[in-house]
Motif scaffolding. Sequence first.
Motif, PDB file in Angstrom:
ATOM      1  N   SER A 290     -42.934  28.299  -9.495  1.00 54.08           N
ATOM      2  CA  SER A 290     -43.246  27.115 -10.299  1.00 54.08           C
ATOM      3  C   SER A 290     -42.442  25.890  -9.853  1.00 54.08           C
ATOM      4  O   SER A 290     -42.830  24.759 -10.169  1.00 54.08           O
ATOM      5  N   ILE A 291     -41.359  26.104  -9.126  1.00 59.20           N
ATOM      6  CA  ILE A 291     -40.528  24.976  -8.697  1.00 59.20           C
ATOM      7  C   ILE A 291     -41.327  24.007  -7.836  1.00 59.20           C
ATOM      8  O   ILE A 291     -41.172  22.783  -7.928  1.00 59.20           O
ATOM      9  N   MET A 292     -42.211  24.533  -6.985  1.00 58.33           N
ATOM     10  CA  MET A 292     -43.002  23.666  -6.114  1.00 58.33           C
ATOM     11  C   MET A 292     -43.905  22.751  -6.939  1.00 58.33           C
ATOM     12  O   MET A 292     -44.082  21.571  -6.604  1.00 58.33           O
ATOM     13  N   HIS A 293     -44.483  23.272  -8.015  1.00 56.84           N
ATOM     14  CA  HIS A 293     -45.286  22.426  -8.891  1.00 56.84           C
ATOM     15  C   HIS A 293     -44.400  21.404  -9.605  1.00 56.84           C
ATOM     16  O   HIS A 293     -44.761  20.219  -9.728  1.00 56.84           O
ATOM     17  N   ARG A 294     -43.232  21.850 -10.053  1.00 55.57           N
ATOM     18  CA  ARG A 294     -42.363  20.996 -10.854  1.00 55.57           C
ATOM     19  C   ARG A 294     -41.964  19.731 -10.110  1.00 55.57           C
ATOM     20  O   ARG A 294     -41.802  18.663 -10.727  1.00 55.57           O
ATOM     21  N   LEU A 295     -41.834  19.798  -8.800  1.00 56.45           N
ATOM     22  CA  LEU A 295     -41.364  18.652  -8.020  1.00 56.45           C
ATOM     23  C   LEU A 295     -42.268  17.435  -8.174  1.00 56.45           C
ATOM     24  O   LEU A 295     -41.802  16.294  -8.057  1.00 56.45           O
ATOM     25  N   SER A 296     -43.548  17.662  -8.442  1.00 57.68           N
ATOM     26  CA  SER A 296     -44.493  16.538  -8.497  1.00 57.68           C
ATOM     27  C   SER A 296     -44.897  16.164  -9.922  1.00 57.68           C
ATOM     28  O   SER A 296     -45.712  15.258 -10.108  1.00 57.68           O
ATOM     29  N   LEU A 297     -44.336  16.834 -10.912  1.00 59.99           N
ATOM     30  CA  LEU A 297     -44.771  16.611 -12.293  1.00 59.99           C
ATOM     31  C   LEU A 297     -43.844  15.650 -13.033  1.00 59.99           C
ATOM     32  O   LEU A 297     -42.639  15.626 -12.789  1.00 59.99           O
ATOM     33  N   ARG A 298     -44.430  14.906 -13.962  1.00 61.34           N
ATOM     34  CA  ARG A 298     -43.673  13.989 -14.809  1.00 61.34           C
ATOM     35  C   ARG A 298     -43.747  14.464 -16.250  1.00 61.34           C
ATOM     36  O   ARG A 298     -44.616  15.247 -16.629  1.00 61.34           O
ATOM     37  N   GLY A 299     -42.820  13.971 -17.062  1.00 57.18           N
ATOM     38  CA  GLY A 299     -42.705  14.416 -18.438  1.00 57.18           C
ATOM     39  C   GLY A 299     -43.334  13.468 -19.438  1.00 57.18           C
ATOM     40  O   GLY A 299     -43.835  12.399 -19.080  1.00 57.18           O
ATOM     41  N   PRO A 300     -43.295  13.840 -20.738  1.00 55.54           N
ATOM     42  CA  PRO A 300     -43.962  13.051 -21.768  1.00 55.54           C
ATOM     43  C   PRO A 300     -43.225  11.779 -22.176  1.00 55.54           C
ATOM     44  O   PRO A 300     -43.771  10.977 -22.942  1.00 55.54           O
ATOM     45  N   GLY A 301     -41.992  11.598 -21.674  1.00 52.15           N
ATOM     46  CA  GLY A 301     -41.263  10.384 -22.013  1.00 52.15           C
ATOM     47  C   GLY A 301     -41.109  10.209 -23.510  1.00 52.15           C
ATOM     48  O   GLY A 301     -40.691  11.121 -24.219  1.00 52.15           O
ATOM     49  N   SER A 302     -41.480   9.036 -24.015  1.00 52.13           N
ATOM     50  CA  SER A 302     -41.304   8.734 -25.437  1.00 52.13           C
ATOM     51  C   SER A 302     -42.592   8.902 -26.241  1.00 52.13           C
ATOM     52  O   SER A 302     -42.680   8.421 -27.375  1.00 52.13           O
ATOM     53  N   LEU A 303     -43.580   9.588 -25.683  1.00 50.88           N
ATOM     54  CA  LEU A 303     -44.809   9.816 -26.446  1.00 50.88           C
ATOM     55  C   LEU A 303     -44.513  10.664 -27.673  1.00 50.88           C
ATOM     56  O   LEU A 303     -43.683  11.570 -27.624  1.00 50.88           O
ATOM     57  N   PRO A 304     -45.208  10.413 -28.785  1.00 50.73           N
ATOM     58  CA  PRO A 304     -45.019  11.268 -29.970  1.00 50.73           C
ATOM     59  C   PRO A 304     -45.601  12.648 -29.706  1.00 50.73           C
ATOM     60  O   PRO A 304     -46.426  12.828 -28.802  1.00 50.73           O
ATOM     61  N   PRO A 305     -45.217  13.647 -30.480  1.00 55.89           N
ATOM     62  CA  PRO A 305     -45.676  15.007 -30.206  1.00 55.89           C
ATOM     63  C   PRO A 305     -47.105  15.310 -30.637  1.00 55.89           C
ATOM     64  O   PRO A 305     -47.784  16.104 -30.002  1.00 55.89           O
TER      65      PRO A 305
END
Length: 394
Positions: A290-305
Motif C-alpha cells: 500500500s505504500i506505493m499507492h500512499r505516495l500519490s494520495l492526498r488527505g481530506p484536509g479541513s473537510l467536514p466528516p
Amino acid sequence: MGEKYRVVALGGAGAMGRPVVEALAGRADITELVIADRDTAAAERLAARLPGVSVAQADASDPVRLRELFHDADLVLNTTGPFFRLGVPILRAAIESRTHYADICDDWEPTLDMLAMDAEARKAGVIAVIGAGASPGTSNMLAALASRELDTVEDVFTAWPVDVPFVGDDSADSSTGGASAALVHWMQQLSGKIRIWANGEPAERPPLEPVRLDYPGLGTGTVYTVGHPEPLTLPATCSITRDSACVMVVKPETAAYLMVLREEVDRGKLSLEEAAVAIETPTAARSVRSIMHRLSLRGPGSLPPFFALATGFRYGRPYRIGARLIASPRGMARMTGIPLFLTAAQILDGTVRAFGVHPPDAVLDPERYFDELAACCDPPRTGRDEVVRVDRAP
C-alpha cells in the motif's frame, strides 16, 4: 393507512435493526411490533425488555416465508443485508403482500433494480422508501437542503467518514469479527466498477478515484469515491446537470490499503468475504504494497466528516452550498437505524402518501426529519439548527 398498525422489523435483532425496534416499541399507534429474524434467541432477548414486541422466525432468502410474515402487516422495515443479495427479493415480497416498506439499502446495483419496480409498487398501492439509513438516507436529506438553495444545480457530492473524527463516533463500537454484512457490502462497493453521474449522465468508473472538493468556509481536501445509491437518485430529485458521486472522507493511508484489497478482489485472489476480514486484519505484505499507492494520495484536509456539497448558480452567480452534520446519534448502528425509524414515522402518520419506490429525499419532509433527528441525538438536541449547519460561498 389506519390508526393502529402491525409493523414487521426484518432483521430487527441485528446491529442496525435493534435501534429501530427500540425506538418504535411502545408507540401508541403500533398494536404489534414483530422482530422477524433468523436469530430467534437474540430476538427473544430484545423483545423481553420492550413492550408490545413479539418474535417470528425469518429467513430473508425464503420468499414464501417472507410473504407469510408480511401479508397482514402494515409496514415492513428491512435491515437485512447485504442488499446486493437480498434487497430485491424482499421488496418484491412486500409488493406482492401489498405491504408498505422501507429499508437501509446502501448498494447501488439493487437500487437500480428496486427503482425499476416503481410501477409494480404503485399498482399494488405500496409505499416503498429505499436507502433510508445514514448514507444513503441522512446524506440525501443534506443534499436536499443544500441543492434547494440553488436555482441551477450543477454538482452534488455526498460524503461520509471512514476513519476521521466525527460527532457520531462511539468508543464502545468494536469489530463484530469475521466478514460482517457491512464489511462485505463495503468491499463490494470498493471493487469492480461503480455507477456515478458524470457530465449529466450515468457513468461507470473504478471506485476509490480521488475527488478534490472546496467546502464553503472550511477549505479544500481530497476524498475518494465509493459505490453508493446517492448518485443514482439525486440527479433526478436535485436536477443535477453535471456531476454527482458518493465519497469517503478517509485518511490517505487507509485509502491506499483499500486499493490493495480492491486489486486482489478484482484479480480474483480474494472473495468479498475474505477481503472483508482482511480490512480488520491487515498483513505486513499488504501494508508494504500500500505504500506505493500512499505516495500519490492526498488527505481530506479541513473537510467536514459528514456532508453534502452542491454547486451551481444562485441569482445568476456561481455558488457553493454545503450542509454538514454537527450532531448525530452515536455509533454506526444508531446513525443508520434511527433514520429508518424516522422514515417509518412519516409513512405511518401519512406524511408520505405517494405510492411507488422512492429515495428518502423524494418523499420525506426535511425540516421534520432533522427536527426529529435532533431529538434522537446523543445527547438529544432541541431542533434542526443544532444538528445541521448550512454553509454558503460564492
